[in-house]
Every structure is written in C-alpha cells, then in structure tokens.
Design a protein around this motif. Structure first.
Motif, PDB file in Angstrom:
ATOM      1  N   CYS A  24     -44.397 141.179  64.867  1.00 25.83           N
ATOM      2  CA  CYS A  24     -44.638 141.610  66.244  1.00 25.83           C
ATOM      3  C   CYS A  24     -45.720 140.734  66.862  1.00 25.83           C
ATOM      4  O   CYS A  24     -46.720 140.432  66.221  1.00 25.83           O
ATOM      5  CB  CYS A  24     -45.078 143.074  66.287  1.00 25.83           C
ATOM      6  N   TRP A  25     -45.525 140.357  68.141  1.00 30.21           N
ATOM      7  CA  TRP A  25     -46.433 139.449  68.846  1.00 30.21           C
ATOM      8  C   TRP A  25     -47.197 140.211  69.923  1.00 30.21           C
ATOM      9  O   TRP A  25     -46.616 140.864  70.791  1.00 30.21           O
ATOM     10  CB  TRP A  25     -45.636 138.305  69.461  1.00 30.21           C
ATOM     11  N   TYR A  26     -48.510 140.102  69.877  1.00 32.17           N
ATOM     12  CA  TYR A  26     -49.406 140.716  70.855  1.00 32.17           C
ATOM     13  C   TYR A  26     -50.239 139.600  71.497  1.00 32.17           C
ATOM     14  O   TYR A  26     -51.284 139.207  70.964  1.00 32.17           O
ATOM     15  CB  TYR A  26     -50.331 141.729  70.178  1.00 32.17           C
ATOM     16  N   PRO A  27     -49.792 139.077  72.654  1.00 34.68           N
ATOM     17  CA  PRO A  27     -50.531 137.979  73.289  1.00 34.68           C
ATOM     18  C   PRO A  27     -51.859 138.449  73.867  1.00 34.68           C
ATOM     19  O   PRO A  27     -52.010 139.611  74.257  1.00 34.68           O
ATOM     20  CB  PRO A  27     -49.590 137.507  74.398  1.00 34.68           C
ATOM     21  N   ARG A  28     -52.831 137.543  73.927  1.00 32.41           N
ATOM     22  CA  ARG A  28     -54.151 137.834  74.502  1.00 32.41           C
ATOM     23  C   ARG A  28     -54.232 137.450  75.974  1.00 32.41           C
ATOM     24  O   ARG A  28     -55.053 137.970  76.710  1.00 32.41           O
ATOM     25  CB  ARG A  28     -55.234 137.070  73.742  1.00 32.41           C
ATOM     26  N   ARG A  29     -53.432 136.474  76.390  1.00 32.90           N
ATOM     27  CA  ARG A  29     -53.472 135.967  77.763  1.00 32.90           C
ATOM     28  C   ARG A  29     -52.087 136.008  78.376  1.00 32.90           C
ATOM     29  O   ARG A  29     -51.092 136.147  77.677  1.00 32.90           O
ATOM     30  CB  ARG A  29     -53.975 134.519  77.789  1.00 32.90           C
ATOM     31  N   GLU A  30     -52.026 135.818  79.697  1.00 34.25           N
ATOM     32  CA  GLU A  30     -50.755 135.760  80.417  1.00 34.25           C
ATOM     33  C   GLU A  30     -50.437 134.313  80.775  1.00 34.25           C
ATOM     34  O   GLU A  30     -51.332 133.463  80.832  1.00 34.25           O
ATOM     35  CB  GLU A  30     -50.831 136.608  81.688  1.00 34.25           C
ATOM     36  N   GLY A  34     -55.988 130.278  81.906  1.00 34.30           N
ATOM     37  CA  GLY A  34     -56.684 129.250  81.154  1.00 34.30           C
ATOM     38  C   GLY A  34     -57.119 129.757  79.786  1.00 34.30           C
ATOM     39  O   GLY A  34     -57.315 130.953  79.594  1.00 34.30           O
ATOM     40  N   ILE A  35     -57.240 128.816  78.849  1.00 36.55           N
ATOM     41  CA  ILE A  35     -57.706 129.140  77.508  1.00 36.55           C
ATOM     42  C   ILE A  35     -58.748 128.104  77.085  1.00 36.55           C
ATOM     43  O   ILE A  35     -58.764 126.990  77.598  1.00 36.55           O
ATOM     44  CB  ILE A  35     -56.560 129.160  76.475  1.00 36.55           C
ATOM     45  N   CYS A  36     -59.599 128.486  76.153  1.00 40.32           N
ATOM     46  CA  CYS A  36     -60.608 127.588  75.611  1.00 40.32           C
ATOM     47  C   CYS A  36     -60.227 127.184  74.192  1.00 40.32           C
ATOM     48  O   CYS A  36     -59.545 127.931  73.492  1.00 40.32           O
ATOM     49  CB  CYS A  36     -61.971 128.276  75.577  1.00 40.32           C
ATOM     50  N   ARG A  37     -60.686 126.008  73.797  1.00 42.08           N
ATOM     51  CA  ARG A  37     -60.462 125.540  72.427  1.00 42.08           C
ATOM     52  C   ARG A  37     -60.998 126.582  71.445  1.00 42.08           C
ATOM     53  O   ARG A  37     -62.061 127.160  71.663  1.00 42.08           O
ATOM     54  CB  ARG A  37     -61.176 124.209  72.234  1.00 42.08           C
ATOM     55  N   ARG A  38     -60.234 126.834  70.413  1.00 43.39           N
ATOM     56  CA  ARG A  38     -60.548 127.799  69.347  1.00 43.39           C
ATOM     57  C   ARG A  38     -60.438 129.255  69.786  1.00 43.39           C
ATOM     58  O   ARG A  38     -60.799 130.162  69.030  1.00 43.39           O
ATOM     59  CB  ARG A  38     -61.916 127.534  68.736  1.00 43.39           C
ATOM     60  N   GLU A  39     -59.952 129.507  70.984  1.00 44.75           N
ATOM     61  CA  GLU A  39     -59.744 130.879  71.444  1.00 44.75           C
ATOM     62  C   GLU A  39     -58.495 131.461  70.784  1.00 44.75           C
ATOM     63  O   GLU A  39     -57.504 130.771  70.582  1.00 44.75           O
ATOM     64  CB  GLU A  39     -59.570 130.898  72.962  1.00 44.75           C
ATOM     65  N   THR A  40     -58.540 132.736  70.464  1.00 42.49           N
ATOM     66  CA  THR A  40     -57.384 133.420  69.899  1.00 42.49           C
ATOM     67  C   THR A  40     -56.297 133.534  70.967  1.00 42.49           C
ATOM     68  O   THR A  40     -56.554 134.011  72.069  1.00 42.49           O
ATOM     69  CB  THR A  40     -57.758 134.836  69.417  1.00 42.49           C
ATOM     70  N   LEU A  41     -55.093 133.078  70.636  1.00 39.32           N
ATOM     71  CA  LEU A  41     -53.968 133.141  71.573  1.00 39.32           C
ATOM     72  C   LEU A  41     -53.305 134.515  71.571  1.00 39.32           C
ATOM     73  O   LEU A  41     -52.680 134.912  72.543  1.00 39.32           O
ATOM     74  CB  LEU A  41     -52.937 132.069  71.225  1.00 39.32           C
TER      75      LEU A  41
END
Length: 92
Positions: A24-30, A34-41
C-alpha cells in the motif's frame, strides 16, 4: 523600450521510484508540490498499516506524478519527481 528579465524553470532530470513489492502506498506530497533532497516521498505499508519502507528524494525538485490508488504492484512506478533549474532570459 526597456529589457525585461523573464525567469523560467526547467526540469533537467527525472527520477522514477518503482514499487519493491505488492503493498500500500501513502504519499506525503501531491503532484506539483516541491520536495527537498532526502525528504520522505511517502510510505509503503502492509495491509495492517505497518510502515515497511520510506523512499527518499535523491534531489530537490517537484513531484511530477504518483500513483493515486492505495494498492501498488511490484515493479510499477509509484512516484516520479524532477529536478528544477532556474534560468533567466532577456526579453525586449
């Protein structure tokens, strides 16, 4: 007439994170955020909601697309993101 500096952003690299196993996939962002390096996706969980793994961004950038469904199948892309670069261009 005065020159104007027009700023643009381009995607120079794209990264595709594939599903390591059926879960099962639970995304952190839409998409578009924007995302930062080493951020959990996001999180990959089992059916009991136990976190099994958390893929991390290799570079700072933007989410291009991701799987919208909860269930994900092994070997399919669950999220794609791209590295953004800013550049300017003079316009008359």
């Amino acid at each position: 007439m005065e020159d104007q500096l027009v700023l643009h952003q381009i995607i120079t690299s794209a990264f595709y994170e594939e599903v390591p196993e059926d879960r099962c996939w639970y995304p952190r962002r839409e998409t578009g955020e924007g995302i930062c390096r080493r951020e959990t996706l996001g999180e990959i969980r089992d059916i009991f909601r136990t976190i099994l793994t958390q893929p991390y961004a290799k570079v700072s950038g933007v989410i291009l697309y991701q799987t919208a469904s909860l269930g994900i199948e092994k070997g399919t892309p669950m999220v794609a993101y791209g590295k953004l670069v800013n550049y300017g261009k003079r316009k008359r």
